[in-house]
Design an enzyme around this catalytic site. Structure first.
Site, PDB file in Angstrom:
ATOM      1  N   ASP A 341       9.126 -17.615 -19.529  1.00  0.00           N
ATOM      2  CA  ASP A 341       8.549 -16.812 -18.779  1.00  0.00           C
ATOM      3  C   ASP A 341       9.835 -16.411 -17.711  1.00  0.00           C
ATOM      4  OD1 ASP A 341       6.564 -15.071 -16.999  1.00  0.00           O
ATOM      5  OD2 ASP A 341       6.484 -17.018 -15.951  1.00  0.00           O
ATOM      6  N   ASP A 541       4.351 -20.582 -15.852  1.00  0.00           N
ATOM      7  CA  ASP A 541       3.723 -21.165 -14.800  1.00  0.00           C
ATOM      8  C   ASP A 541       2.282 -20.511 -14.292  1.00  0.00           C
ATOM      9  OD1 ASP A 541       4.709 -19.596 -11.867  1.00  0.00           O
ATOM     10  OD2 ASP A 541       4.912 -18.745 -13.833  1.00  0.00           O
ATOM     11  N   ASP A 545       0.234 -17.015 -18.546  1.00  0.00           N
ATOM     12  CA  ASP A 545       1.018 -17.982 -19.523  1.00  0.00           C
ATOM     13  C   ASP A 545       0.180 -18.773 -20.296  1.00  0.00           C
ATOM     14  OD1 ASP A 545       3.349 -16.665 -18.664  1.00  0.00           O
ATOM     15  OD2 ASP A 545       3.662 -18.106 -17.013  1.00  0.00           O
TER      16      ASP A 545
END
Length: 656
Positions: A341, A541, A545
């Site tokens: 990410d 995080d 996600d």
């Protein structure tokens, strides 16, 4: 008619605290209480036995360990027998009772304790996953304000909203349904869905998502999806579905255990029955069969596997990486592809002023421009405004007093600073006419992935600030280390805009960028890698996600700013927020897996040798116990090597 931006925040939105997701306590689980009772009884009985105390002192304690730790697996095993299935837990209960029958009470109690503890950990993991999904559902508000046909308002449950309804989202409220803005202007924090670090300006025609947080402006939203079909509801469904896809590995293990259990029981019965048929005494045949069951029991195999993985797990924990189980520690070393990410993972997750551009003729230095903008932004609660104020205070800390402060959603702020009217905000809203020079500066900053903020004084543009999320200092080194470990460059998956993503990816050394992704798009990217035969490690995080973390072969969450759902869904959590520990843990896991193989070979040789001895000749019980326990001690000590600090240093050093 557009809704006026003067609508006040709802009292519930501004005063009612959000309830933290309920977490199942360890002691709320019956499995944990029974396992704890068995362990305590065992730990009290063992030193008494070793100290030479009479059997009446430690015997009842061992019996208590058998009863508290063994009744549940025994009952489950008996139920499995009614379905013509031999449960491995029942086999361990039989082995424990067999050990007790020939005087090896301590060996049997140890087996009971190991399996009871394992069952408790499995139950806790299942309960925590269910807690996290329930916590995600709390993001969606329970009620919404629906506008009626006669212009009135009514408060209804969000589950009662249907496609075509119009809802009013006041300042500070969470959006009640997926839909499209009909009227009103505002900024919505949708990090829970897209992962974007900054609130997104919304105006008529823009899409909004259930569970996202509205800023200062009031919005009228037309509902376009039912509650059960919202993006948030689909996240919940995907987390549950992806978590279940990990079951085939467990099914494979159960098949192996089933075959081993059936084979061991069959051979044990044969070892008992054949000597009887040949005229042996009952006591001798029983002793030989129980000896065989003990030496052939998988204690050494279990301990051959667990110490290296648990030692690696404990070592990683000392260095800020919480790996949730030994199974996860083993899986981490199997990955051959990585998806990262952006916001909060590759980057720090906090917007910062990274460019200060005074305009020619404005007569302001960079410091003066920043101070002017920060003074106007000081009363603001907007993330961009806080970034400007933080940057100014980092330089000199002093800000002039302001008067007549006002904030306009989607536009920016205005205030009088030193007698001059200063406006700070979106260039598209504040830029007077077609100022090519200003547009050139704004375009240059936006092309490089910045959010441009225009500063206007008394109606004249005086400068532009560039705000961006900053790459972590260890990001590039981590990407290079992961490339070396897996043989391919990590993939960047983000809900942020393509330009910002491309800029960060170039700095980090990533060439495969997937930007503008919703949660289901991230899952699709993971599945695409899996279809190519790759075992994917996802690092993220946010709530957005979580589905990808659950769908991946292994999920790792950044702990400092990570959402509750991401932390619960992930297989491992980086507590200290150090991205460089990801490749270090991968390498530590691979070292642990090598030791597991070494130990399994050693344990198998001991088990096969002792079992063959008992079958071919007559293995003395003391020698059988010595060989069995000796192999257990050897493989256990070999696995404990990974507890040493040197093991982590080697892993971190090789990881770059």
């Amino acid at each position: 008619m557009p809704v006026a931006t003067a609508v006040q925040p709802s009292p519930a939105a501004t005063t009612a605290p959000r309830t933290a997701p309920r977490r199942t306590r360890v002691w709320a689980l019956a499995e944990a209480r029974w396992a704890a009772a068995a362990t305590v009884a065992f730990l009290v009985a063992l030193p008494l036995q070793l100290a030479g105390a009479p059997a009446w002192a430690w015997g009842p304690l061992y019996a208590l360990a058998y009863a508290t730790g063994g009744w549940e697996p025994a009952l489950a095993g008996l139920r499995a027998l009614t379905e013509r299935t031999l449960d491995v837990d029942l086999l361990m209960i039989v082995a424990a009772l067999g050990a007790a029958a020939i005087g090896q009470v301590m060996d049997g109690a140890l087996l009971i304790v190991i399996f009871a503890t394992s069952g408790a950990l499995e139950a806790l993991a299942t309960a925590r996953t269910q807690d996290s999904v329930r916590g995600l559902l709390d993001l969606a508000p329970a009620r919404a304000t629906r506008l009626t046909g006669d212009g009135g308002e009514e408060t209804v449950a969000t589950a009662a909203l249907v496609v075509g309804d119009t809802i009013l989202v006041r300042p500070g409220e969470r959006v009640g349904a997926d839909g499209r803005v009909l009227s009103g202007v505002g900024e919505v924090d949708q990090a829970t869905i897209t992962g974007e670090p900054l609130p997104v300006a919304k105006e008529p025609g823009d899409e909004v998502f259930a569970g996202t947080l509205n800023g200062l402006g009031a919005l009228r939203v037309r509902v376009e999806r039912d509650a059960g079909d919202s993006v948030l509801a689909r996240i919940v469904a995907m987390v549950a579905e992806a978590s279940e896809t990990k079951a085939p590995t467990q099914l494979f293990i159960e098949k192996v255990e089933q075959r081993y259990s059936v084979g061991l029981v069959a051979v044990t019965l044969a070892v008992f029955a054949v000597p009887l048929l040949l005229g042996a005494e009952l006591a001798g045949a029983l002793l030989r069969a129980m000896t065989f069951m003990i030496v052939a029991s998988p204690c050494a195999v279990v301990l051959a596997t667990m110490p290296p993985l648990l030692s690696a797990l404990a070592n990683a924990g000392r260095h800020g990486v919480l790996v949730k189980s030994a199974v996860v520690m083993e899986r981490i070393g199997q990955v051959d592809a990585v998806a990262l990410d952006k916001t909060g993972t590759l980057t720090e997750g906090t917007p910062r002023v990274t460019a200060i551009r005074p305009l020619p003729g404005a007569g302001l230095s960079p410091d003066a421009l920043l101070t002017c903008a920060a003074a106007a932004e000081h009363p603001s609660e907007h993330p961009l405004g806080r970034a400007v104020v933080r940057a100014a205070r980092d330089r000199d800390g002093a800000l002039p007093a302001v008067a007549d402060f006002a904030a306009t959603p989607g536009t920016g702020v205005r205030a009088r600073v030193g007698g001059a009217l200063v406006e700070v905000g979106a260039p598209a809203r504040l830029l007077p006419g077609d100022d090519r020079e200003v547009r050139s500066v704004v375009g240059e900053l936006e092309e490089s992935g910045h959010t441009a903020v225009l500063v206007v004084r008394d109606g004249v543009p005086v400068g532009v600030l560039g705000i961006a999320d900053r790459l972590r200092t260890d990001a590039a080194a981590t990407v290079a280390a992961l490339r070396a470990l897996t043989g391919r460059t990590p993939l960047l998956v983000t809900g942020d805009n393509p330009r910002a993503a491309a800029r960060l990816a170039e700095e980090a050394g990533i060439d495969d960028v997937r930007a503008g992704l919703l949660p289901q798009d991230k899952v699709a990217a993971v599945r695409e890698q899996e279809r190519a035969g790759r075992r994917v490690l996802v690092v993220g995080d946010g709530v957005n996600d979580a589905p990808a973390l659950a769908a991946a072969h292994t999920g790792v969450a950044m702990g400092r700013a990570g959402s509750d759902l991401a932390l619960e869904t992930a297989d491992a959590v980086i507590v200290r927020d150090e991205l460089a520990t990801v490749p270090a843990v991968v390498r530590l896991s691979r070292t642990a897996r090598k030791l597991v193989v070494q130990n399994l070979v050693l344990a198998s040789v001991f088990i096969a040798g002792l079992a063959a001895w008992d079958l071919i000749s007559e293995l003395p019980l003391p020698l059988g116990v010595l060989g069995h326990e000796g192999s257990t001690v050897i493989v256990g000590l070999n696995g404990l090597r990974l507890l040493r600090e040197a093991a982590w240093r080697r892993a971190a050093g090789r990881a770059g």
